[in-house]
Design an enzyme around this catalytic site. Structure first.
Site, short mmCIF file in Angstrom:
data_model
loop_
_atom_site.label_atom_id
_atom_site.label_comp_id
_atom_site.label_asym_id
_atom_site.label_seq_id
_atom_site.Cartn_x
_atom_site.Cartn_y
_atom_site.Cartn_z
NE ARG A 300 -3.83 -2.22 0.50
CZ ARG A 300 -4.88 -2.54 1.24
NH1 ARG A 300 -5.32 -1.71 2.15
NH2 ARG A 300 -5.50 -3.69 1.04
CD GLU A 302 -3.39 3.12 2.38
OE1 GLU A 302 -3.14 2.92 3.60
OE2 GLU A 302 -4.31 2.58 1.79
NE ARG A 308 -5.81 2.66 12.61
CZ ARG A 308 -6.82 2.63 11.78
NH1 ARG A 308 -7.30 1.47 11.36
NH2 ARG A 308 -7.38 3.73 11.36
CG HIS A 309 -2.36 2.51 8.29
ND1 HIS A 309 -3.01 3.28 9.21
CD2 HIS A 309 -3.30 2.00 7.46
CE1 HIS A 309 -4.32 3.25 8.96
NE2 HIS A 309 -4.53 2.48 7.91
CD GLU A 451 -10.81 -2.27 8.39
OE1 GLU A 451 -11.14 -1.08 8.33
OE2 GLU A 451 -10.27 -2.90 7.47
CB SER A 454 -12.14 -4.78 4.77
OG SER A 454 -12.89 -3.65 4.82
NE ARG A 502 -4.32 -2.45 10.63
CZ ARG A 502 -5.15 -1.68 9.97
NH1 ARG A 502 -6.46 -1.87 10.08
NH2 ARG A 502 -4.72 -0.71 9.21
P1 ATP Z 1 -7.78 0.84 7.29
O1 ATP Z 1 -9.15 1.45 7.20
O2 ATP Z 1 -7.44 0.36 8.65
O3 ATP Z 1 -6.71 1.66 6.67
P2 ATP Z 1 -8.46 -0.65 4.93
O4 ATP Z 1 -9.94 -0.46 4.98
O5 ATP Z 1 -7.66 0.11 3.95
O6 ATP Z 1 -7.85 -0.51 6.41
P3 ATP Z 1 -8.52 -3.14 3.61
O7 ATP Z 1 -8.03 -2.59 2.34
O8 ATP Z 1 -9.93 -3.51 3.68
O9 ATP Z 1 -8.17 -2.16 4.79
O10 ATP Z 1 -7.59 -4.35 4.04
C1 ATP Z 1 -8.02 -5.46 4.78
C2 ATP Z 1 -7.23 -5.63 6.06
O11 ATP Z 1 -5.85 -5.55 5.78
C3 ATP Z 1 -7.47 -4.57 7.11
O12 ATP Z 1 -8.60 -4.84 7.87
C4 ATP Z 1 -6.22 -4.68 7.93
O13 ATP Z 1 -6.25 -5.80 8.79
C5 ATP Z 1 -5.17 -4.95 6.88
N1 ATP Z 1 -4.55 -3.70 6.44
C6 ATP Z 1 -5.03 -2.79 5.55
N2 ATP Z 1 -4.17 -1.79 5.35
C7 ATP Z 1 -3.10 -2.05 6.12
C8 ATP Z 1 -1.87 -1.39 6.33
N3 ATP Z 1 -1.56 -0.27 5.69
N4 ATP Z 1 -0.98 -1.95 7.19
C9 ATP Z 1 -1.27 -3.10 7.82
N5 ATP Z 1 -2.42 -3.77 7.66
C10 ATP Z 1 -3.34 -3.27 6.83
#
Ligand code: ATP
Length: 528
Positions: A300, A302, A308-309, A451, A454, A502
């Site tokens: 990602r 981002e 948590r990211h 979270e 998803s 996570r």
């Molecule tokens: P968040 O809202 O917490 O940024 P997201 O909605 O972007 O998450 P999804 O794309 O649905 O997350 O990804 C599914 C799962 O992957 C998340 O619930 C989380 O457990 C994990 N996840 C997502 N983005 C990250 C990240 N940048 N770092 C670590 N784990 C992640």
């Protein structure tokens, strides 16, 4: 038979003569080594005969092999206990710490999470020289010790192997650590506490020196638990008839047609690192695989600098065909998570306790079957305590946390599923709720108010998918391959993606996802 390479041009020697020559060379080598040690250690010991001669020193693999022959059976430090009292064992470990006191030297030998006390005392078998040699071995050096297990009345404080200590016969340094360490393992193992002024190690120093940091018992425990989460995820899904697949991580277009992708050079064009294996999981379903899962890196781009990211994490992803209702999948995932929590509690109590000693946390609570709340119920709970949010707003991070606390108070669980998210806040491929167009057949799962998953029923009809993509103003050209996957018949299906780090972090209640990643990647960190 041809001559060995080293003998070319030299007179041919018989096997007996060769052995004799080797013995002579060994003797000379030893003499030179002893001479060097004497010079280094000063003149004090020079006069005394060394009763331990040949029983300590630097490790030469070849020599060790000859000495040990086929009888070199190593015992793990964790296995040393009273039952071995009086027996000679051979162990390999690291010098955790050592301290000399007069004619005695105490070494704590560490092997992964286990530690044992090694006690040397100058006497018939241990020379002054040997004691001096051992006391100078730097912390973190790897050593082999042959010694006698000895029961200790009253136990040894501060070691995991409390009932015994080791009385060495031989000590060899396998790999000497540099004397100056960038962090001390003891400091890195210490809980942070306002009442304790002793040193601890900050996160950046830990991560910069991760090879050392990972040696703490806490880290061994964290990554044993992470390993178990993967095993339990895999085992639970296999038991339910899922098949493991492996999906490409280099893709030609961004997974969801969106931003936040890392571009990489792919010969003379660009490629992207996959943000999710979703398209491929869905294609496997369209190919008739029925139930699939995959464990792999997810990227990602981002710039999220939060606890948590990360920019790279391990995704535990699954996708499943259903017959009538996507709740078949939701319940399967709920049961999967319960299997994981139960497995950890049943088999990893000591690892959980080890982590808890450094990072204290309330034990993880869950109910069986998993609690499922509908989105409007959550909104009502939040509003009841004064939180402001519209019916179709997404949950903010603060509201997620608050909801976690409210759910815990009311239902005594740290894990719950939130079903029926507003359609407007979900990606274009999410199936709308056929009964209420404001909502969708989608869900998130939470641990300790954060979270971890998803998921949703995905649109399996190419026409509807195109319609929804247009509504979301997505460039159709970029997602054409995704849409095409559903043109030739595809059963209804749903799935989800879980972040491994996570789950590890939140199950243990540790405060930063980087502590649950072996070598974390975030916007500011790309090494080690
Ligand atoms: P968040 O809202 O917490 O940024 P997201 O909605 O972007 O998450 P999804 O794309 O649905 O997350 O990804 C599914 C799962 O992957 C998340 O619930 C989380 O457990 C994990 N996840 C997502 N983005 C990250 C990240 N940048 N770092 C670590 N784990 C992640």
């Amino acid at each position: 038979m041809s001559e060995p390479a080293e003998n070319v041009g030299e007179p041919k020697l018989s096997k007996k003569e060769l052995n004799k020559l080797k013995r002579k060379q060994d003797k000379e080598q030893k003499k030179m080594a002893n001479e060097g040690a004497r010079q280094a250690d000063g003149a004090a010991d020079v006069e005394e005969t060394d009763v331990s001669e040949g029983k300590y020193g630097d490790f030469l693999l070849e020599k060790a092999r000859i000495q040990a022959g086929a009888s070199a059976v190593f015992t793990d430090v964790a296995e040393l206990n009273e039952a071995l009292d009086g027996q000679e064992v051979l162990v390999r470990g690291r010098v955790h710490k050592s301290r000399s006191k007069g004619k005695a030297c105490f070494v704590v030998l560490r092997d992964a999470m286990a530690t044992v006390q090694v006690m040397l005392c100058v006497g018939e078998a241990i020379s002054k020289q040997m004691l001096k040699f051992v006391s100078k071995i730097s912390a973190e050096s790897v050593v082999d010790i042959r010694g006698v297990v000895s029961r200790v009345e009253g136990g040894v404080a501060g070691c995991t192997q409390k009932d015994v200590e080791l009385k060495p016969v031989e000590v060899y340094v396998v790999s000497m650590a540099e004397p100056r360490l960038p962090l001390q393992i003891e400091d890195a193992s210490r809980p942070q506490s306002a009442d304790d002024e002793r040193a601890t190690v900050n996160l950046d120093t830990r991560l910069d020196n991760r090879v050392l940091d990972l040696r703490t018992a806490t880290n061994h425990a964290i990554f044993s638990i992470q390993d178990a989460i993967c095993d339990l995820f895999t085992g639970s899904l296999k038991k339910r008839g899922f098949r493991q697949i492996h999906t490409p991580k280099m893709i030609s277009a961004a997974s969801e047609g969106g931003a936040n992708v890392f571009a990489v050079t792919y010969f003379n064009r660009s490629a992207y690192l996959a943000q999710s294996p979703q398209l491929y999981k869905q294609m496997a379903i369209a190919a008739g695989f029925k139930k699939v899962y995959t464990v792999g890196s997810v990227f990602r781009a981002e710039d999220s600098n939060t606890h948590r990211h990360m920019t790279e994490f391990v995704g535990l992803d699954l996708e499943m065909e259903f017959k009538l209702d996507y709740h078949e999948v939701l319940v399967t995932i709920g049961n999967l998570m319960i299997d994981i929590f139960k497995g950890l509690k049943a088999d990893f109590a000591s690892e959980i306790e080890t982590v808890g000693q450094q990072y204290p946390a309330e034990p993880f609570e869950f109910v069986e079957p998993a609690l499922v709340l509908r989105f409007p119920e959550a909104v009502a709970m939040l509003r009841a305590v004064g939180a402001e949010m519209g019916d179709e707003d997404d949950l903010t991070t603060a509201n997620e946390k608050l909801l976690g606390r409210l759910v815990k108070e009311k239902y005594h669980t740290d894990f719950f599923i939130l079903d029926k998210f507003p359609l407007a806040v979900r990606p274009f491929y999410t199936m709308p709720d056929p009964e209420d167009p404001r909502y969708s057949n989608s869900y998130d799962m939470f641990m300790r108010g954060e979270e971890i998953l998803s998921g949703a029923q995905r649109i399996h009809d190419a026409t509807l998918l195109l319609e929804r993509a247009k509504l979301h103003q997505i460039d159709i050209e970029k997602i054409q391959a995704y849409v095409d996957a559903f043109k030739y018949g595809c059963p209804p299906h749903a799935g989800g993606g879980i972040g491994l780090e996570r789950v590890t972090m939140l199950f243990l209640g540790i405060h930063n996802i980087r502590l649950a990643s072996l070598f974390p990647r975030d916007p500011k960190r790309l090494t080690p």
